[in-house]
Motif scaffolding. Sequence first.
Motif, PDB file in Angstrom:
ATOM      1  N   ALA A 122       0.819  -1.205   0.000  1.00 37.27           N
ATOM      2  CA  ALA A 122       0.000   0.000   0.000  1.00 37.27           C
ATOM      3  C   ALA A 122       0.856   1.260   0.000  1.00 37.27           C
ATOM      4  CB  ALA A 122      -0.929   0.006   1.216  1.00 37.27           C
ATOM      5  N   LYS A 123       2.018   1.173   0.612  1.00 42.14           N
ATOM      6  CA  LYS A 123       2.879   2.350   0.727  1.00 42.14           C
ATOM      7  C   LYS A 123       3.486   2.702  -0.632  1.00 42.14           C
ATOM      8  CE  LYS A 123       5.523   2.624   4.383  1.00 42.14           C
ATOM      9  NZ  LYS A 123       6.502   2.267   5.446  1.00 42.14           N
ATOM     10  N   GLY A 124       3.564   3.994  -0.909  1.00 36.63           N
ATOM     11  CA  GLY A 124       4.221   4.449  -2.126  1.00 36.63           C
ATOM     12  C   GLY A 124       3.348   4.456  -3.363  1.00 36.63           C
ATOM     13  N   THR A 176      -3.306   5.302  -9.014  1.00 28.85           N
ATOM     14  CA  THR A 176      -3.659   3.932  -8.622  1.00 28.85           C
ATOM     15  C   THR A 176      -5.030   3.895  -7.977  1.00 28.85           C
ATOM     16  OG1 THR A 176      -1.336   3.364  -8.243  1.00 28.85           O
ATOM     17  CG2 THR A 176      -2.985   1.930  -7.245  1.00 28.85           C
ATOM     18  N   LEU A 177      -5.814   2.904  -8.391  1.00 31.80           N
ATOM     19  CA  LEU A 177      -7.096   2.627  -7.745  1.00 31.80           C
ATOM     20  C   LEU A 177      -6.929   1.374  -6.904  1.00 31.80           C
ATOM     21  CD1 LEU A 177     -10.192   3.064  -7.394  1.00 31.80           C
ATOM     22  CD2 LEU A 177     -10.498   1.583  -9.402  1.00 31.80           C
ATOM     23  N   VAL A 178      -7.138   1.501  -5.604  1.00 36.90           N
ATOM     24  CA  VAL A 178      -7.043   0.367  -4.691  1.00 36.90           C
ATOM     25  C   VAL A 178      -8.443  -0.119  -4.356  1.00 36.90           C
ATOM     26  CG1 VAL A 178      -6.277  -0.455  -2.433  1.00 36.90           C
ATOM     27  CG2 VAL A 178      -4.885   1.208  -3.694  1.00 36.90           C
ATOM     28  N   ALA A 182      -2.357   6.436   0.645  1.00 39.51           N
ATOM     29  CA  ALA A 182      -2.504   7.791   0.107  1.00 39.51           C
ATOM     30  C   ALA A 182      -1.285   8.154  -0.740  1.00 39.51           C
ATOM     31  CB  ALA A 182      -2.677   8.781   1.256  1.00 39.51           C
ATOM     32  N   PRO A 183      -1.495   8.872  -1.847  1.00 39.52           N
ATOM     33  CA  PRO A 183      -2.729   9.533  -2.317  1.00 39.52           C
ATOM     34  C   PRO A 183      -3.561   8.694  -3.292  1.00 39.52           C
ATOM     35  CG  PRO A 183      -0.908  10.273  -3.648  1.00 39.52           C
ATOM     36  CD  PRO A 183      -0.322   9.293  -2.649  1.00 39.52           C
ATOM     37  N   ALA A 184      -3.320   7.393  -3.364  1.00 38.78           N
ATOM     38  CA  ALA A 184      -4.127   6.543  -4.238  1.00 38.78           C
ATOM     39  C   ALA A 184      -5.592   6.607  -3.833  1.00 38.78           C
ATOM     40  CB  ALA A 184      -3.631   5.107  -4.165  1.00 38.78           C
TER      41      ALA A 184
END
Length: 438
Positions: free
Chosen positions: A125-127, A132-134, A195-197
């Motif tokens: 999740a980091k970076g 990107t859509l999670v 974040a910021p995804a």
Amino acid sequence: MIDDRDRLAATPAHDVALSCLEAGIEAATPERVLRESLSVDGSVLTVAESEYDLAAYDSVVVLGGGKAADVVARDLEAHLEGYVDRGLIVSTAPVETGTVETVEGSHPVPDRDSLDGARRVFQRAKGLGEGTLVLAPITGGGSALLALPAGEITLVDLQTTTEALVESGASIKEINAVRKHCSAIKGGGLARAAAPATVVGLLFSDVVGDDPGVIASGPTAPDETTYADALEILDRYDVTVPAAVREHLEAGMAGEREETPSDPGVLGHVDNHVLADAWTALAAARDAAREAGYEPLVLSSRVRGEATEAALSQLAIAEESGATATPVEPPAVLLSGGETTVTVMGNGDGGPNLEFALRVAVEQPDDVVCASVDTDGEDGGTEVAGAIVDGETLSNPQRGRAALLENDALSTLEASSAVIETGPTGTNVNDFRVFVIN
């Protein structure tokens, strides 16, 4: 879905009870839920009433955890037809997926695999960037499966704390308030790391009230609780925890550690959608009861408190209906959902639904059949979903009372051939109870 169903369906009333269970669980499966709440038109993904243009993102990533999260991920791959680039899910018995990697963890007490899986989810999740859509499947069981201790807390500390809280009689909301403040990934931690995804939480609720901050301890949601709340809960239930846990919480209360995000604006890049909950199962069971010629009545989707006390209250309503046609005239089916608890005083095996069913059986009710299960197929720490009972289940009710004192409902109900086994159901929308009144 139910093992040895023909034997368990000993009477028409038993058959109706089992049919209601099957209808409810089927309605809450990810395949069914996603088919009804998620669609893709061209490149536009619609979740509930929100739209996301998949073509506008550089990549689509699936990250999450919970008992049903792997099945959600698998069905997402099918719905999104090649849009998913990669992902990682932690679950109890991972199903086979295509692009998304699934790894195994432990429930209800986290283990080394839970820690390793949660750490890998957190690192992925980091970076992530704005492009990107999670998609984040979060389901019941995620609190144990996504175990990433914060500060100096160790896995053993977390295991000890979890076991003590589960046996204390505290509600799941209270238990999760403590868990969130002992974790780097819970209480909005996963969403904050991403974040910021853009993060879209796809939630299957196994908690009363369906608060995204409580479901799996809210990895993608704001948290209204504080370190002070967590300490107060430990003290209220006289829960003894390792020194590292108490020191961590006390440091947080003193302002020496960052608090979990309570302001929704901090997680402005996140949308959370509760796609399934207790009502999903109850509505389907209500329809099944009506189709069988019984008048259905949903008592509540928010039942909580001690399992044995809830059992007596609901049995009293069933008996009243049988005697006076109030609040519903037989033939009727009473339904309820929610999450009851067990304050463990003995050394037996069981869970809230097994204790609920055994307490009903001890009363030997006339013309009432009761079935109580956990919709994920595992009640408490057992490998059975729950049980189905009537007035003739126990040949010796006194032994049943003794079993309740020892928290040993499983062995008693197994001896009476009353347990319901489903195996992992692929969903988790909490406790589900049926009373059939002739």
